[in-house]
Design a protein around this motif. Sequence first.
Motif, PDB file in Angstrom:
ATOM      1  N   SER A 249       0.828  -1.211   0.000  1.00 26.77           N
ATOM      2  CA  SER A 249       0.000   0.000   0.000  1.00 26.77           C
ATOM      3  C   SER A 249       0.865   1.264   0.000  1.00 26.77           C
ATOM      4  O   SER A 249       0.539   2.252  -0.665  1.00 26.77           O
TER       5      SER A 249
ATOM      6  N   ASP B 287       2.479   1.546  -3.470  1.00 29.38           N
ATOM      7  CA  ASP B 287       1.456   1.904  -4.462  1.00 29.38           C
ATOM      8  C   ASP B 287       1.155   3.407  -4.434  1.00 29.38           C
ATOM      9  O   ASP B 287       0.816   3.999  -5.469  1.00 29.38           O
ATOM     10  N   ARG B 288       1.275   4.044  -3.266  1.00 22.83           N
ATOM     11  CA  ARG B 288       0.953   5.462  -3.132  1.00 22.83           C
ATOM     12  C   ARG B 288       2.077   6.393  -3.571  1.00 22.83           C
ATOM     13  O   ARG B 288       1.879   7.602  -3.686  1.00 22.83           O
TER      14      ARG B 288
END
Length: 253
Positions: A247, A250-251
């Motif tokens: 996560s 991905d950001r």
Amino acid sequence: MPRRPRRKSCNGIYHIMLRGINRQVIFEDDVDKFRLLETIKRFKDTSKMKIFSYCLMDNHVHLLVKETEEPVSRAIQRVSASYVFWYNGKYDRCGHLFQDRYKSESVETVRYFLTVLRYIHQNPVKAGLEDNVFECKWTSIHEYIHQADLVDIDFALNLFSPDRGKAIQLFSEFMQKTNDDHCLDNVEKIKMSDSEVISHLEKLGFPNTSALQQMEKEQRNQLILQLKGLNGVTIRQLSRITGISKSVIDRIH
């Protein structure tokens, strides 16, 4: 929800997989791999465990073992705790390295024993890291062909033939057969290998992933962004190698 109890093998033989937490790398270099093998050998003698095969990948380990005097769970606990203590000291890190609960399956027939034996030796080939089993440096296949050290080779070879020369020939042929075996499957098809990504990190001045985890956030994100731009690299793969969650990666844009 409570964990389901492991299935007890009627003959004490198990296929074990130790995996890095969040699938992250558990070996930074060959010294680390030698250290784990030495640790396994030491606790093999302590627990009287038999080891029929092994394969060391960048982020997980496969073992085919038989418990005798000590439960296999205790032996694996000893191995993992000792290695993690050494690894954390070497790389100035703390906390877990392996996934809390190792994966295992019982191996109760001769047919499945041979299937798992081949699956473990072919693991690097199926991951796209080598072209054939005899090019795989960090598996036990060379102990079967040349000189046994850590591995108990007699049981498996005797399944092929009582004649040792014939057994090795048949064993070699069987290990090279193409198949669609799936045993505690952990193979992920990737275009760029983990070792290639790690090599790229080294070229950028980062000899190990622990150094990356200790970077300032902004500098770390710039490096992650650069890695994400490499052809054939996935977010899951970067998370596995760096130990940074998917996560978070991905950001980063």
